[in-house]
Design a protein around this motif. Structure first.
Motif, mmCIF file in Angstrom:
data_model
loop_
_atom_site.group_PDB
_atom_site.id
_atom_site.type_symbol
_atom_site.label_atom_id
_atom_site.label_comp_id
_atom_site.label_asym_id
_atom_site.label_seq_id
_atom_site.Cartn_x
_atom_site.Cartn_y
_atom_site.Cartn_z
ATOM 1 N N CYS A 139 0.854 -1.188 0.000
ATOM 2 C CA CYS A 139 0.000 0.000 0.000
ATOM 3 C C CYS A 139 0.887 1.234 0.000
ATOM 4 C CB CYS A 139 -0.930 0.024 1.213
ATOM 5 S SG CYS A 139 -2.196 1.305 1.037
ATOM 6 N N PHE A 142 -0.109 3.914 1.480
ATOM 7 C CA PHE A 142 -0.500 4.603 2.713
ATOM 8 C C PHE A 142 -0.098 3.745 3.917
ATOM 9 C CE2 PHE A 142 -4.441 7.360 1.388
ATOM 10 C CZ PHE A 142 -3.752 7.836 0.285
ATOM 11 N N CYS A 160 -2.243 3.806 7.114
ATOM 12 C CA CYS A 160 -3.336 4.421 7.896
ATOM 13 C C CYS A 160 -3.301 3.967 9.354
ATOM 14 C CB CYS A 160 -4.676 4.068 7.280
ATOM 15 S SG CYS A 160 -4.805 4.606 5.575
ATOM 16 N N HIS A 179 -5.464 2.908 11.347
ATOM 17 C CA HIS A 179 -6.317 1.811 11.821
ATOM 18 C C HIS A 179 -6.093 0.531 11.039
ATOM 19 C CE1 HIS A 179 -7.957 2.961 8.083
ATOM 20 N NE2 HIS A 179 -8.797 1.952 8.103
ATOM 21 N N CYS A 180 -5.174 0.534 10.038
ATOM 22 C CA CYS A 180 -5.150 -0.540 9.036
ATOM 23 C C CYS A 180 -4.780 -1.892 9.643
ATOM 24 C CB CYS A 180 -4.170 -0.188 7.931
ATOM 25 S SG CYS A 180 -4.100 -1.472 6.677
ATOM 26 N N ARG A 186 -1.233 -3.561 7.656
ATOM 27 C CA ARG A 186 0.129 -2.997 7.502
ATOM 28 C C ARG A 186 1.185 -3.812 8.232
ATOM 29 N NH1 ARG A 186 0.620 -1.977 3.512
ATOM 30 N NH2 ARG A 186 -1.345 -3.046 3.421
ATOM 31 N N GLY A 195 -4.432 -3.703 1.482
ATOM 32 C CA GLY A 195 -3.485 -3.043 0.582
ATOM 33 C C GLY A 195 -4.234 -2.197 -0.431
ATOM 34 N N ASN A 252 -8.016 3.447 -1.649
ATOM 35 C CA ASN A 252 -7.879 4.757 -0.998
ATOM 36 C C ASN A 252 -8.056 5.891 -2.019
ATOM 37 O OD1 ASN A 252 -5.341 5.090 -2.297
ATOM 38 N ND2 ASN A 252 -4.271 4.087 -0.591
ATOM 39 N N ARG A 264 -5.484 9.130 7.823
ATOM 40 C CA ARG A 264 -4.852 8.306 6.776
ATOM 41 C C ARG A 264 -3.344 8.557 6.707
ATOM 42 N NH1 ARG A 264 -7.926 4.144 4.425
ATOM 43 N NH2 ARG A 264 -9.839 4.483 5.522
HETATM 44 S S1 SF4 Z 1 -6.379 1.091 5.340
HETATM 45 FE FE1 SF4 Z 1 -6.231 0.755 3.144
HETATM 46 S S2 SF4 Z 1 -5.253 2.640 2.365
HETATM 47 FE FE2 SF4 Z 1 -4.857 2.551 4.530
HETATM 48 S S3 SF4 Z 1 -2.868 1.550 4.761
HETATM 49 FE FE3 SF4 Z 1 -4.451 -0.039 4.986
HETATM 50 S S4 SF4 Z 1 -4.696 -0.852 2.965
HETATM 51 FE FE4 SF4 Z 1 -3.623 1.115 2.707
#
Ligand code: SF4
Ligand code: SF4
Lengths: 104, 336
Positions: B20, B22, B24, B26-27, B30, B62, B89, B125
């Motif tokens: 990804c 980003f 984020c 809350h993801c 990651r 992702g 995103n 984000r």
């Molecule tokens: S929530 Fe979506 S945009 Fe944000 S880091 Fe996770 S996968 Fe990427």
């Protein structure tokens, strides 16, 4: 009237359960119509039809009218033709009121 | 009458990539950088899902647009009759990408927007300018007639300001706004204390948000939270009790491992190495999720048959147990 499916509906036949329901129907088991044999989704909502509902639904193709569907259903289940027409109409009107089909 | 599960999943959420652009706050994904499947293997995954009559294939985890073969995979899936959706995103959706998304026949695209206030969204984000890019992506998709939903994670930053999000989603032409409840998995677990709501805050949120389904027209306001049974607001046509994972849906990780949902890090097999139908039918983990027993305050709760103790992922993340009552549940012991 000629029913047509709402194109936004995504559906599938639950093949194994469909076969089991037919098996039960052929054996005159009373609960043959309790099983959900066809799954359909509209706007995130998920619903199921039983064997009779599924057999009607799969015949809703925009070509057959209610009389043609009823005739096929009567033959399929060995039902009285006149009563079948009424039952099929009531079913189609019911699912039309839920937005699953349109009737023209 | 509810079922324990259907003959095969209705929806498979597929993390086609762990990558990804980003990171984020809350993801869930990651912290789990699984390698992704080759194109050849990914095509086999699609064949397996189609053979099992899966209806919806949703690319989550992702940023799907980072996969170069995204459109090849999508063409294969739609050719097999799958309805393909993705969550993005939005940052990589320019005019050319929007054209390709339209041409690929996506059934729908969800764009993540968590606040109607650009600065709040960008901070959440952790990516300056991400709000503007998400809004641009949504507009480009709608201009091309691609069915759009807006996906928002409800947490501290937006639990009172969500009506503005609904207004924004309406203005962007979305058919649905998904108000997802916060899950404390992955980055969400690390940032739980700053982001998750208390049970009382969840109650207040739902008491305001659920009635909006009746008053706001032209957009579907969707929740995916089994504890809505507490407000008598569960889906009346629900086929299964409790959460849908392992009953109507499954999650496939980027490396092909299968879990009940993206937030339950318990592998039940591998999509290319194990028999998919057998996994679905006979996995002891899925069986456990389908036949939960009431413990703690759920014992004796009148909502248990509809709620099944709420979200298993949250219970597992917070209490380490499938069976524990959902930590978001606001019922007091003995009063449910
Ligand atoms: S929530 Fe979506 S945009 Fe944000 S880091 Fe996770 S996968 Fe990427
Ligand atoms: S006490 Fe348990 S069963 Fe009752 S509403 Fe809360 S989580 Fe659901």
């Amino acid at each position: 009237m000629r029913p047509e499916r709402n194109p936004a509906i995504v559906w599938r036949l639950e093949k194994k359960i469909y076969d089991e329901a037919w098996e039960a129907a052929r054996n005159d088991e009373e609960d043959f119509d309790d099983k959900g044999v066809l799954t359909l989704m509209l706007k995130g909502g998920i619903h199921q039809l039983n064997l009779v509902g599924a057999e009607i639904w799969t015949r809703v193709d925009g070509q057959r009218d209610d009389a043609a569907i009823a005739a096929e259903m009567a033959e399929l289940f060995g039902w009285e033709p006149e009563e079948t027409v009424e039952a099929v109409r009531a079913f189609l009107e019911g699912i039309a009121s839920r937005g699953w089909i349109t009737l023209s | 009458m509810t079922l324990t599960h259907l003959a095969s999943p209705v929806t498979v959420n597929w993390g086609i990539t762990a990558r990804c652009n980003f990171v984020c706050s809350h993801c869930f994904s990651r912290l789990d950088q699984a390698p992704e499947l080759s194109t050849e293997d990914a095509l086999r995954v699609i064949d397996i899902l189609a053979e099992h009559s899966v209806m919806f294939l949703n690319y989550g985890t992702g940023e799907p647009l980072l996969r170069k073969d995204l459109f090849e995979l999508t063409a294969h899936a739609t050719g097999k009759g799958l309805k393909v959706t993705m969550n993005s995103n939005g940052s990589l959706i320019d005019e050319a990408a929007a054209d390709r998304i339209r041409d690929a026949g996506f059934h729908g695209v969800g764009i993540s927007i968590d606040s109607a206030d650009p600065a709040t969204h960008d901070a959440f984000r952790r990516m300056p300018g991400s709000f503007d890019k998400a809004v641009r992506a949504a507009r480009l998709l709608r201009e091309r007639g691609v069915p759009l939903s807006i996906s928002s994670v409800i947490c501290k930053i937006n639990h009172t300001g969500f009506p503005e999000l609904v207004t924004l989603a309406l203005e962007l032409g979305a058919h649905t706004i998904d108000l997802h409840n916060f899950k404390c998995s992955g980055m969400g677990g690390l940032n739980k204390d700053q982001l998750d709501l208390s049970p009382e805050e969840w109650k207040a949120f739902y008491e305001r948000a659920v009635p909006m389904r009746e008053t706001v027209h032209d957009i579907e306001i969707a929740f995916d939270d089994p504890i809505l049974s507490l407000l008598g607001a569960e889906d009346k046509a629900a086929l299964v009790a409790g959460s849908v994972c392992g009953k109507l849906s499954l999650y496939v990780k980027p490396d092909g491992e299968v879990t009940p949902c993206g937030f339950i890090p318990v592998t039940i097999g591998h999509i290319l190495k194990d028999d998919f139908g057998q996994m679905w039918e006979s996995s002891p983990v899925l069986d456990h999720l389908r036949h939960k027993s009431a413990t703690g305050k759920c014992s004796g709760c009148s909502k248990f048959s509809a709620c099944l103790g709420g979200c298993t992922a949250r219970a597992l993340a917070v209490y380490g147990s499938y069976e524990a009552p959902d930590p978001h549940c606001w019922v007091e012991e003995g009063k449910g």
